[in-house]
Design a protein around this motif. Structure first.
Motif, PDB file in Angstrom:
ATOM      1  N   ALA A 147      14.852  -2.206   7.176  1.00  0.00           N
ATOM      2  CA  ALA A 147      14.060  -1.217   6.460  1.00  0.00           C
ATOM      3  C   ALA A 147      13.026  -1.897   5.567  1.00  0.00           C
ATOM      4  CB  ALA A 147      14.965  -0.310   5.634  1.00  0.00           C
ATOM      5  N   THR A 148      12.133  -1.093   5.002  1.00  0.00           N
ATOM      6  CA  THR A 148      11.060  -1.577   4.139  1.00  0.00           C
ATOM      7  C   THR A 148      11.373  -1.261   2.681  1.00  0.00           C
ATOM      8  OG1 THR A 148       9.419  -1.249   5.882  1.00  0.00           O
ATOM      9  CG2 THR A 148       8.590  -1.383   3.622  1.00  0.00           C
ATOM     10  N   SER A 149      11.219  -2.272   1.829  1.00  0.00           N
ATOM     11  CA  SER A 149      11.425  -2.068   0.397  1.00  0.00           C
ATOM     12  C   SER A 149      10.209  -1.409  -0.228  1.00  0.00           C
ATOM     13  CB  SER A 149      11.663  -3.409  -0.310  1.00  0.00           C
ATOM     14  OG  SER A 149      12.939  -3.927  -0.027  1.00  0.00           O
ATOM     15  N   VAL A 150      10.463  -0.444  -1.102  1.00  0.00           N
ATOM     16  CA  VAL A 150       9.427   0.148  -1.941  1.00  0.00           C
ATOM     17  C   VAL A 150       9.841  -0.117  -3.381  1.00  0.00           C
ATOM     18  CG1 VAL A 150       8.202   2.249  -2.622  1.00  0.00           C
ATOM     19  CG2 VAL A 150       8.901   1.919  -0.230  1.00  0.00           C
ATOM     20  N   GLN A 151       9.212  -1.097  -4.005  1.00  0.00           N
ATOM     21  CA  GLN A 151       9.583  -1.530  -5.347  1.00  0.00           C
ATOM     22  C   GLN A 151       8.690  -0.838  -6.372  1.00  0.00           C
ATOM     23  OE1 GLN A 151       9.354  -5.827  -5.329  1.00  0.00           O
ATOM     24  NE2 GLN A 151      11.225  -6.033  -4.133  1.00  0.00           N
ATOM     25  N   VAL A 152       9.327  -0.160  -7.322  1.00  0.00           N
ATOM     26  CA  VAL A 152       8.599   0.563  -8.369  1.00  0.00           C
ATOM     27  C   VAL A 152       8.764  -0.200  -9.678  1.00  0.00           C
ATOM     28  CG1 VAL A 152       8.386   2.729  -9.627  1.00  0.00           C
ATOM     29  CG2 VAL A 152       8.991   2.752  -7.193  1.00  0.00           C
ATOM     30  N   PRO A 153       7.671  -0.674 -10.289  1.00  0.00           N
ATOM     31  CA  PRO A 153       7.777  -1.492 -11.506  1.00  0.00           C
ATOM     32  C   PRO A 153       8.484  -0.761 -12.643  1.00  0.00           C
ATOM     33  CG  PRO A 153       5.562  -1.614 -10.594  1.00  0.00           C
ATOM     34  CD  PRO A 153       6.277  -0.535  -9.832  1.00  0.00           C
TER      35      PRO A 153
END
Length: 381
Positions: A147-153
């Protein structure tokens, strides 16, 4: 003639050609996956002075009363497989948290259960959302799943930005990790704000509330994952025996989730992954709750003392609800970690960002405070 993995016949390679092949074909995604970095151990000092490992958020206390005896008793039968269903442990957990046994699943630490969740929910083309910086295993296990990571600061206050996380949800989102208290910053989500966030999440997206440090929380307004899970089928709560209970070396964690998710976790679990020694130790630990509460209270008191001491020196320290504190140091991160190591304490640096310092026995915490004071004085000259 041989058969390929797709079942298509192909001729066997000549010996000379086979010799040129580097080895088995591995998944290309593995090339870009960072290795998990454990906290460095404390090496013995030549001068004999005490050294302390404050890099792994371990509990400094020995096993709780009755736990060592339970482990020794189980060790005599480790020629046998453990109970794969962890039936006795699940019954104990069900009574302790007042949840159905069918809503529970175990794994090799909470990170093992987290990886099982990804196996059950996400694959190539899917997205997994989590705050960053947060638990460093999240990007690793997400990439392993394909899967693809979606990193939110994080916010400027080192907290989850739940509004931004909600806005990051797409039709490809399959799972959201919420680490509270957050590792490595120690900040905890509020119950009201997390409730509002969950109301914005589509019901087919699994929200995983990772509460590895829940026992150390003292903020009455902090979120209670198990209370939130009860009427929300898309909420799963992770807990572990590694931190407050002091069973880090035995690797036993568990999830509380509604039946479809819990059943998926049981399907994706490594058979016999949680040893009988670990199961028996966890049961004995749950039954030693009075001693556990005393130890946790002592660590929380030390957390308060360390936080106050660092702030009095002029450091900015987020309000930690875990058994560690966080210093955002930027370019000074490596130098501060080296100064701590020279003083006899190993902390956990995150390159170019900051250091996480486990709250441990008072003697170790005294060394941290003295080192931090000296480092700040040197930096100001």
């Amino acid at each position: 003639m041989t058969v390929s993995s797709q079942g298509t016949p192909r001729d066997a390679a000549p010996e000379s050609a086979a010799a040129e092949v580097a080895g088995p074909r591995l998944r290309a995604v593995l090339e870009d996956i960072p290795a998990y970095v454990p906290g460095r151990p404390a090496a013995d000092r030549a001068d004999g002075r005490a050294v302390y490992k404050l890099s792994s958020n371990e509990n400094p206390y020995p096993p709780l009363p009755g736990v060592l005896e339970a482990v020794v008793g189980a060790a005599g039968a480790f020629n046998r497989y453990p109970d794969m269903t962890a039936g006795a442990l699940l019954a104990e957990l069900a009574a302790h948290f007042e949840v159905p046994v069918s809503h529970l699943a175990t794994g090799t630490g909470s990170v093992g259960v987290a990886q099982q969740l990804l196996q059950a929910t996400a694959g190539p083309g899917d997205e997994v959302i989590y705050a960053w910086r947060s638990f460093e295993a999240y990007p690793i296990i997400t990439r392993i799943s394909g899967a693809t990571s979606v990193q939110v600061p994080l916010t400027d206050g080192e907290e989850h930005d739940l509004d931004a996380m909600a806005e990051a949800i797409t039709d490809r989102t399959r799972l959201i990790f919420l680490c509270t208290p957050n590792n490595p910053t120690g900040t905890a989500l509020g119950h009201a704000e997390l409730t509002r966030f969950l109301d914005r999440v589509p019901r087919d997206v699994l929200v995983v509330i990772d509460e590895a440090y829940r026992e150390f929380v003292r903020d009455d307004a902090a979120a209670d994952g198990i209370a939130l899970y009860r009427d929300r089928p898309n909420v799963c709560v992770l807990r572990t025996f590694s931190k407050a209970y002091g069973l880090a070396g035995l690797r036993v964690g568990f999830a509380v989730a509604h039946e479809p998710v819990a059943a998926a976790l049981r399907k994706t679990a490594v058979p016999f992954g949680v040893s009988q020694i670990a199961q028996n130790a966890a049961i004995a630990s749950l039954r030693a709750e009075p001693a556990l509460l005393e130890r946790v209270a002592a660590l929380v008191a030390e957390r308060t003392r360390v936080t106050r001491g660092l702030r009095d020196q002029g450091w900015t320290v987020p309000e930690s609800q875990a058994n560690f504190v966080w210093l955002r140091l930027g370019a000074d991160t490596a130098r501060f970690a080296a100064a701590c190591e020279e003083a006899g304490v190993m902390v956990r640096p995150f390159g170019g960002e900051g250091v996480r310092i486990t709250v441990a026995e008072p003697e170790a915490n005294d060394v941290v405070l003295a080192t931090a004071a000296a480092f700040r004085d040197l930096a100001s000259t």
